[in-house]
Structure formats: structure tokens, C-alpha cells
Design a protein around this motif. Structure first.
Motif, PDB file in Angstrom:
ATOM      1  N   PRO A 299      -9.327  -3.545   8.577  1.00 35.71           N
ATOM      2  CA  PRO A 299      -8.730  -3.375   9.901  1.00 35.71           C
ATOM      3  C   PRO A 299      -7.506  -4.222  10.198  1.00 35.71           C
ATOM      4  O   PRO A 299      -6.615  -3.764  10.922  1.00 35.71           O
ATOM      5  CB  PRO A 299      -9.884  -3.732  10.853  1.00 35.71           C
ATOM      6  CG  PRO A 299     -10.747  -4.657  10.054  1.00 35.71           C
ATOM      7  CD  PRO A 299     -10.650  -4.196   8.642  1.00 35.71           C
ATOM      8  N   TRP A 300      -7.410  -5.429   9.687  1.00 34.98           N
ATOM      9  CA  TRP A 300      -6.351  -6.334  10.131  1.00 34.98           C
ATOM     10  C   TRP A 300      -5.068  -6.223   9.315  1.00 34.98           C
ATOM     11  O   TRP A 300      -3.980  -6.134   9.889  1.00 34.98           O
ATOM     12  CB  TRP A 300      -6.866  -7.775  10.117  1.00 34.98           C
ATOM     13  CG  TRP A 300      -7.921  -8.010  11.143  1.00 34.98           C
ATOM     14  CD1 TRP A 300      -9.255  -8.199  10.934  1.00 34.98           C
ATOM     15  CD2 TRP A 300      -7.744  -8.007  12.562  1.00 34.98           C
ATOM     16  NE1 TRP A 300      -9.930  -8.318  12.119  1.00 34.98           N
ATOM     17  CE2 TRP A 300      -9.016  -8.209  13.150  1.00 34.98           C
ATOM     18  CE3 TRP A 300      -6.639  -7.850  13.404  1.00 34.98           C
ATOM     19  CZ2 TRP A 300      -9.204  -8.260  14.518  1.00 34.98           C
ATOM     20  CZ3 TRP A 300      -6.827  -7.914  14.767  1.00 34.98           C
ATOM     21  CH2 TRP A 300      -8.093  -8.113  15.317  1.00 34.98           C
ATOM     22  N   PHE A 301      -5.158  -6.210   8.009  1.00 40.40           N
ATOM     23  CA  PHE A 301      -3.953  -6.167   7.179  1.00 40.40           C
ATOM     24  C   PHE A 301      -3.911  -4.960   6.247  1.00 40.40           C
ATOM     25  O   PHE A 301      -3.009  -4.846   5.428  1.00 40.40           O
ATOM     26  CB  PHE A 301      -3.833  -7.465   6.359  1.00 40.40           C
ATOM     27  CG  PHE A 301      -3.658  -8.686   7.219  1.00 40.40           C
ATOM     28  CD1 PHE A 301      -2.419  -8.993   7.765  1.00 40.40           C
ATOM     29  CD2 PHE A 301      -4.728  -9.506   7.506  1.00 40.40           C
ATOM     30  CE1 PHE A 301      -2.238 -10.103   8.567  1.00 40.40           C
ATOM     31  CE2 PHE A 301      -4.575 -10.628   8.311  1.00 40.40           C
ATOM     32  CZ  PHE A 301      -3.324 -10.929   8.854  1.00 40.40           C
ATOM     33  N   GLY A 302      -4.852  -4.075   6.362  1.00 44.10           N
ATOM     34  CA  GLY A 302      -4.798  -2.805   5.666  1.00 44.10           C
ATOM     35  C   GLY A 302      -5.203  -2.866   4.204  1.00 44.10           C
ATOM     36  O   GLY A 302      -5.406  -3.932   3.626  1.00 44.10           O
ATOM     37  N   ALA A 303      -5.295  -1.674   3.621  1.00 37.90           N
ATOM     38  CA  ALA A 303      -5.672  -1.555   2.211  1.00 37.90           C
ATOM     39  C   ALA A 303      -4.477  -1.681   1.291  1.00 37.90           C
ATOM     40  O   ALA A 303      -4.645  -1.860   0.085  1.00 37.90           O
ATOM     41  CB  ALA A 303      -6.374  -0.220   1.977  1.00 37.90           C
ATOM     42  N   GLY A 304      -3.260  -1.569   1.836  1.00 43.04           N
ATOM     43  CA  GLY A 304      -2.056  -1.682   1.022  1.00 43.04           C
ATOM     44  C   GLY A 304      -1.287  -0.383   0.950  1.00 43.04           C
ATOM     45  O   GLY A 304      -1.861   0.715   1.027  1.00 43.04           O
ATOM     46  N   ALA A 305       0.013  -0.483   0.819  1.00 45.84           N
ATOM     47  CA  ALA A 305       0.883   0.701   0.742  1.00 45.84           C
ATOM     48  C   ALA A 305       0.513   1.542  -0.469  1.00 45.84           C
ATOM     49  O   ALA A 305       0.390   1.039  -1.584  1.00 45.84           O
ATOM     50  CB  ALA A 305       2.343   0.267   0.657  1.00 45.84           C
TER      51      ALA A 305
END
Length: 455
Positions: A299-305
Motif C-alpha cells: 500500500p505505501w510504496f507499491g510493488a514497483g514499476a
């Protein structure tokens, strides 16, 4: 034969000597001319293939650096007060790479956009100094739409496009892009190209201008309906609705008229694409569900581009209506949310909608004043600027059902429109401020011209 070759050689040498002299006498102007020419060509040839989209922005970047070297203080970027919004985009991308579950893969995924997307706003903003530049860039969009539309007609008639030899995909036209996503491209390219109407009306009467308008953009509309892109139709419908809002002082019901007409015309030619059962059975709903599940896990910094597929597989999930190799959730906002989390998403929205709001606040009052005093020979500067703003806004509408944020050609087109809009607004406002003292002197007691203050 030798005489003709010698004459051609002499002309080439004379041209090169003239270029060297111009570079020595006015280097900033020389490099700006080179920059504008390269950028114009990149817009006009945009659908021709990956090669041009790879090379032309790099060439433009070289010319841009040389122009900055000689005229940095006069550049749009130096005078842009909200350049910090680009920093928000940079931080978002950094989060999508550094906080990724696979940083190297995310770096490779996001890094492909450097020379084909992220540099284009800075290039585009320096290519608009005045109304003449703006009109030329509109013609670049018209040129791209016209020849790509002719390619679509050729593909429909012969079964192959004449650029790359692509065949239609599942009965839908693909043009030189090789896929029916060309419908999204042609929709986004058409939006600023609509500004050619105002250019034609300066010289022609309404019937003549309408005939020229249809002749220039008719092939693109043929390709657009043949590609059958619902999200492209939504982008055009949304841009026309926003155009009415830009022109009106308050909300009116006719704001909804143009979007309804666009979607109605689209459903007339493609009745099954907007049928309720087709919309209800769209596989995007399933892809959105997977994207939301990935976001809830990170939720906070995502799984990545670019980690959509790997992330939902790691959760033991799979799409029910789409192939297991699907790489994105078909929604740019959900794509930013799952990849960058709440922190990165907030920065991304500040960048995307910050420039949208910044443009709205500066374009709308000037557009209304321009339209109030319109005439066949009057200024159309803010109307053309508005349609490039609408081109950027249309990309955001298209993104509701569109691609992932880092989709190269899609991002490149949007960032080009954004850059052109920024340059037109900054230089247009600067001219108003410069002319305000003269107007005040000519009309005692007249208020000063509007200033570009605040956000």
C-alpha cells in the motif's frame, strides 16, 4: 550530368556556409531553429515506427542542450515557476524503482521512457515562441493524422498497411502501429489537430473551411472508427466536453451534448463495442481487481514499476478473462497506484493534475477574452493553446481504460502535448505582461495586464 552534380554540390556548400554563418552570428537562434525543425518532424512522423521515436527525441535533446547553453535565461524552463512539479514526477519514478520488489526490472521498465517520454516536455515547451510556432505545430499534428489515416484506408482496401505491411488485427485496423491501439494514438493526435479549424477560418468561409477540415482529417476519422477504440472515443468525447467548459462562464447542459454526440456516432459505426453486454464482459474489470489486490499487498510504496504480472502471480492470483502474461491493469491511475503506492501515487497525481490545473487557470480567462473579440483576422493563439491542453487532458481521460503509465509511445505523445501547452502559456502570459504598460499608457486608468502569479 557532371554539370548538374557540380551545381548541386555548390548549392550544398552554400547552404552549409550559410548555416555556419548563422551559427556564428546568432547561435541561440540557430540551435532553436534546429530544435524546432527536429521536434516538428518527430510529431509529423510519430506513427512511422520505433526508429524515429527512438532517434528524434535524442537529436532534439542535443539541440536543446546547445540552445540552453546560449539562451538559458530566455528559455521557458528558466521562467517556469512551477517546474517543481517535474520533481514530483521524478520522485514518483524513483519510488517505483528503489522500492520495487525487483529494482533492476523496474529500472529497465521505467528507464525506457527517458529518451522517449520524460525529456519531451522540456523539448516541446521551448518550441513555442509565438502564434506562428503554435500554428506550425498544429500542422505537424494534422500531417501525422492525414498520412496515418491514408495508411488506414490503404490497409482497409488491400489488407496491408503501406508502411510496415501490417494486416488488420481481429478485423480492426492497425495502421503502421501494428495493433488496434492505433485508435488511441489517432484519437490523441486528432485532439490538438482540431485546432486547424481556427487556422482555416482565418482564410476561408465556413463551407470552404468545413470542406478543407473534412479533407484533412477525414482519413484519420476513418482509421479511428476502423480501429474501434472505445477509450479513444472517450478521450475525444471528454476533450469536447472540456472545450465547452473552457468556453462557458458557468455549467451548461450543452456541455454534455458534444460528448454524447461523439459516443453516439461511435456506437453508430461500431454498435457492438458500446453494447451493454460488451461493456459488462470486458476483461478490464478482472484486471482492475488484480491491480487492487496488488496495491493492498503493497500500500505505501507499491510493488514497483512494471511489476504487475509478477506481483499478482506472487499472490497466487491469475486473470479469469485475460492471458496470464498480461503486463498492466489497463488503467493508468491504478497502474500508478499499485506500482508506486500511496506515496508515489500522490506525487504522480500532483504532477499530472497540477499541470492540468495550472493550464486551466491561465488558459480559460484568456481564451474567453479572445473568443469575445474573435474575427476572421483576429488572434487564435489561446484557442490553439487550449487544444494542446485538451490533448493532454484527453490522455488522462484515455488513461481510465488505457495503458500503463510507462507505455512508450503513449507517454511520449502526452508529454509532447504537455510541453507545447506549457511553452504557449508561459510565452503568451509574458507577452501580455510586456504589453500591459503600453495599454495602460494608451488608455489612462486602464488596469495592468494579468500576471502569471501563484499556482
Amino acid at each position: 550530368m557532371n554539370r548538374h552534380l557540380a551545381a548541386a554540390g555548390a548549392r550544398i556548400r552554400a547552404f552549409l556556409c550559410g548555416c555556419r554563418a548563422a551559427r556564428a552570428e546568432r547561435p541561440a537562434e540557430f540551435w532553436h531553429t534546429c530544435l524546432f525543425g527536429a521536434f516538428w518532424l518527430s510529431l509529423a512522423s510519430f506513427p512511422i515506427g520505433y526508429g524515429m521515436r527512438e532517434v528524434m527525441p535524442v537529436i532534439c535533446l542535443i539541440f536543446l542542450a546547445l540552445y540552453y547553453r546560449h539562451a538559458w535565461r530566455e528559455s521557458v524552463l528558466a521562467r517556469l515557476r512551477v517546474k517543481w512539479l517535474f520533481g514530483c514526477a521524478g520522485l514518483m519514478i524513483a519510488i517505483g524503482i528503489l522500492c520495487s520488489s525487483s529494482p533492476l526490472d523496474s529500472l529497465l521498465h521505467a528507464g525506457t521512457g527517458i529518451n522517449k517520454g520524460f525529456i519531451l516536455p522540456f523539448i516541446g515547451m521551448e518550441c513555442v515562441r509565438d502564434g506562428r510556432d503554435l500554428r506550425r505545430l498544429v500542422w505537424a499534428c494534422v500531417t501525422a493524422c492525414f498520412w496515418e489515416g491514408i495508411d488506414g484506408i490503404w490497409q482497409a482496401a488491400t489488407g496491408r498497411d503501406f508502411i510496415m505491411g501490417y494486416a488488420p488485427n481481429a478485423g480492426r485496423l492497425t495502421g503502421s502501429l501494428g495493433d488496434y491501439t492505433v485508435g488511441n494514438y489517432i484519437a490523441l493526435a486528432l485532439i490538438p489537430a482540431f485546432g486547424v479549424w481556427f487556422i482555416l477560418r482565418r482564410k476561408l468561409r465556413v463551407p470552404e473551411a468545413l470542406a478543407a477540415f473534412c479533407l484533412l482529417l477525414g482519413p484519420a476519422f476513418f482509421l479511428f472508427q476502423g480501429a474501434s477504440s472505445r477509450s479513444g472515443a472517450l478521450a475525444i468525447a471528454g476533450s469536447l466536453g472540456l472545450w465547452v467548459l473552457l468556453r462557458c462562464r458557468r455549467w451548461q447542459w450543452r456541455t454534455l451534448l458534444w460528448p454524447v454526440l461523439v459516443l453516439g456516432a461511435f456506437s453508430l459505426f461500431q454498435p457492438m463495442r458500446l453494447a451493454p453486454e460488451s461493456i459488462a464482459g470486458d476483461n478490464r474489470w478482472d484486471l482492475w481487481r488484480l491491480g487492487w489486490r496488488v496495491f493492498l499487498e503493497h500500500p505505501w510504496f507499491g510493488a514497483g514499476a512494471g511489476q504487475y504480472n509478477a506481483a499478482f502471480r506472487a499472490l497466487g492470483l491469475a486473470p479469469q478473462e485475460e492471458v496470464i502474461t498480461i503486463s498492466h491493469p489497463h488503467n493508468v491511475f491504478l497502474d500508478l497506484l499499485y506500482a508506486h503506492g500511496i506515496v508515489g501515487f500522490s506525487l504522480g497525481m500532483l504532477f499530472l493534475f497540477g499541470f492540468l490545473w495550472w493550464g486551466w487557470r491561465r488558459i480559460r480567462p484568456r481564451l474567453m477574452r479572445e473568443c469575445a473579440t474573435e474575427g476572421n483576422g483576429g488572434s487564435i493563439y489561446w484557442r490553439l493553446t487550449a487544444w494542446f491542453w485538451l490533448g493532454y487532458a484527453g490522455w488522462l481521460v484515455n488513461g481510465i481504460f488505457g495503458h500503463d503509465f510507462y507505455r512508450i509511445w503513449w507517454l511520449a505523445l502526452a508529454m509532447s502535448h504537455l510541453g507545447i501547452m506549457i511553452g504557449a502559456v508561459v510565452n503568451g502570459c509574458a507577452r501580455e505582461q510586456a504589453s500591459a504598460p503600453a495599454r495602460a499608457a494608451a488608455v489612462p486608468g486602464a488596469p495592468p495586464g494579468p500576471e502569471d502569479r501563484g499556482f
